[in-house]
Design an enzyme around this catalytic site. Sequence first.
Site, PDB file in Angstrom:
ATOM      1  N   TRP A 102       0.343   2.490   9.000  1.00 14.55           N
ATOM      2  CA  TRP A 102      -0.641   2.418   8.013  1.00 14.55           C
ATOM      3  C   TRP A 102      -1.645   3.588   8.134  1.00 14.55           C
ATOM      4  CZ3 TRP A 102       0.790   0.959   3.728  1.00 14.55           C
ATOM      5  CH2 TRP A 102       1.713   0.002   3.434  1.00 14.55           C
ATOM      6  N   ASP A 172      -9.489  -0.721   8.079  1.00 12.83           N
ATOM      7  CA  ASP A 172      -8.356  -1.266   7.185  1.00 12.83           C
ATOM      8  C   ASP A 172      -7.829  -2.609   7.820  1.00 12.83           C
ATOM      9  OD1 ASP A 172      -6.160  -1.932   5.690  1.00 12.83           O
ATOM     10  OD2 ASP A 172      -4.908  -0.211   6.137  1.00 12.83           O
ATOM     11  N   LYS A 196      -1.946 -10.453   2.224  1.00 13.72           N
ATOM     12  CA  LYS A 196      -1.655 -10.941   3.488  1.00 13.72           C
ATOM     13  C   LYS A 196      -2.218 -12.032   3.982  1.00 13.72           C
ATOM     14  CE  LYS A 196       0.358  -6.489   3.934  1.00 13.72           C
ATOM     15  NZ  LYS A 196       0.204  -5.212   3.917  1.00 13.72           N
TER      16      LYS A 196
HETATM   17  C1  LIG Z   1       0.141  -3.772   3.499  1.00 12.93           C
HETATM   18  C2  LIG Z   1      -0.696  -3.049   4.049  1.00 12.93           C
HETATM   19  C3  LIG Z   1      -1.437  -1.799   3.264  1.00 12.93           C
HETATM   20  C4  LIG Z   1      -1.025  -1.595   2.011  1.00 12.93           C
HETATM   21  O1  LIG Z   1      -1.473  -2.337   1.203  1.00 12.93           O
HETATM   22  P1  LIG Z   1      -1.406  -2.083  -0.307  1.00 12.93           P
HETATM   23  O2  LIG Z   1      -2.360  -3.247  -1.106  1.00 12.93           O
HETATM   24  O3  LIG Z   1       0.160  -2.381  -0.655  1.00 12.93           O
HETATM   25  O4  LIG Z   1      -1.878  -0.911  -0.768  1.00 12.93           O
HETATM   26  C5  LIG Z   1      -2.273  -0.973   4.097  1.00 12.93           C
HETATM   27  N1  LIG Z   1      -2.578  -1.158   5.140  1.00 12.93           N
HETATM   28  C6  LIG Z   1      -2.296  -2.074   5.950  1.00 12.93           C
HETATM   29  C7  LIG Z   1      -2.804  -2.338   7.321  1.00 12.93           C
HETATM   30  C8  LIG Z   1      -1.324  -3.096   5.239  1.00 12.93           C
HETATM   31  O5  LIG Z   1      -1.137  -4.084   6.116  1.00 12.93           O
END
Ligand SMILES: *Cc1c(COP(=O)(O)O)cnc(C)c1O
Length: 360
Positions: A102, A172, A196
Amino acid sequence: MTRVYNFSAGPAALPEAVLQIAQQEMLDWQGTGMSVMEMSHRGKAFMSIAAQAEADLRELMQIPDNYKVLFLQGGASSQFSMIPMNLLHGKGGADYINTGAWSKKAIAEAGRYCDVNVAASTESDKFTSVPSQDELTLMDDAAYVHYTPNETIGGVEFSYIPQTGSKPLIADMSSTILSRPIDVTQFGLIYAGAQKNIGPAGLTLVIMRDDLIGDALAGTPAMFQYATHAENGSMYNTPPTYGWYLAGLVFQWLKELGGLDAMAQINERKANLLYEAIDNSDFYANPVDPGCRSWMNVPFTLADPDLDPLFLEEAEAEGLVTLKGHRSVGGMRASIYNAMPEEGVQKLVDFMAEFEKKRG
Ligand SMILES: *Cc1c(COP(=O)(O)O)cnc(C)c1O
């Protein structure tokens, strides 16, 4: 009806109690005679749902008044672009810490807008650790520092918050938000896709210090400017209303559980249970440096990868589903977010011991 224990990395399990409330309120939200999905986002009913969700999140995370909370769309992936588009503030570069898949996506996107200084990378150890504070090489004139506190695919998590001096720290938190208390004042901006640890896919949460709002790159579309959403209470256009409502139910569920301190204790117990089962066996292995192991995403391999399909099949028969690892890592991955009950992890650990005894 049979519910399974769903170890999916995302979209992930939601608390059953939350789904039950949503079910009860599906046709008639609190006497309005309609579903939340059918309401005007500007009507009194939805405005109260929206305000309550924000107030509960502020209380849970102790978000100070000088931070805005935005309920957006576009996923965490849109934030990879919105961050450089909005936060360069006239500077030509930004620092990014690279700890996995990511981080790399965020870096690639930022590279379209500015010079990216990779302040540290753990790629050479296959992303099985995180750099220490001493190992970060930050640029003097970087606009901000970006990192991924929990790498969902590699299963590595920072146990500390990087110190960045006067430069805003951007995180993030897609796969770790609300898993434990954090000091929001250490961050310039926190973002997370909801699917998540917050609610259903389609909602993206942004928590940002208000002095960072404004001064986006020339040509930035209105929908990609934080100022647009901050000035309009996330209702410049139609927000993801149902996701916002479900997120609010999750926040209430967390408050009833005792808040993030209580959640953290449960999460720590769940993670310890699973890592101990892995470490105490010669059959299962987790490659991550023990000091950087994620509480939320636990990748593990079987001594004999030829047994992977059988493991998955027998686990599924026990109601333990979506354990297949990410294709880039292989093996298994158990995502044990807030909504995964302790009994689910216990059942997984029992199954793993049984499988090892039979096939190991
Ligand atoms: C799942 C995830 C993403 C991507 O998220 P989307 O909402 O599908 O764009 C980005 N960063 C992390 C750490 C993730 O776990």
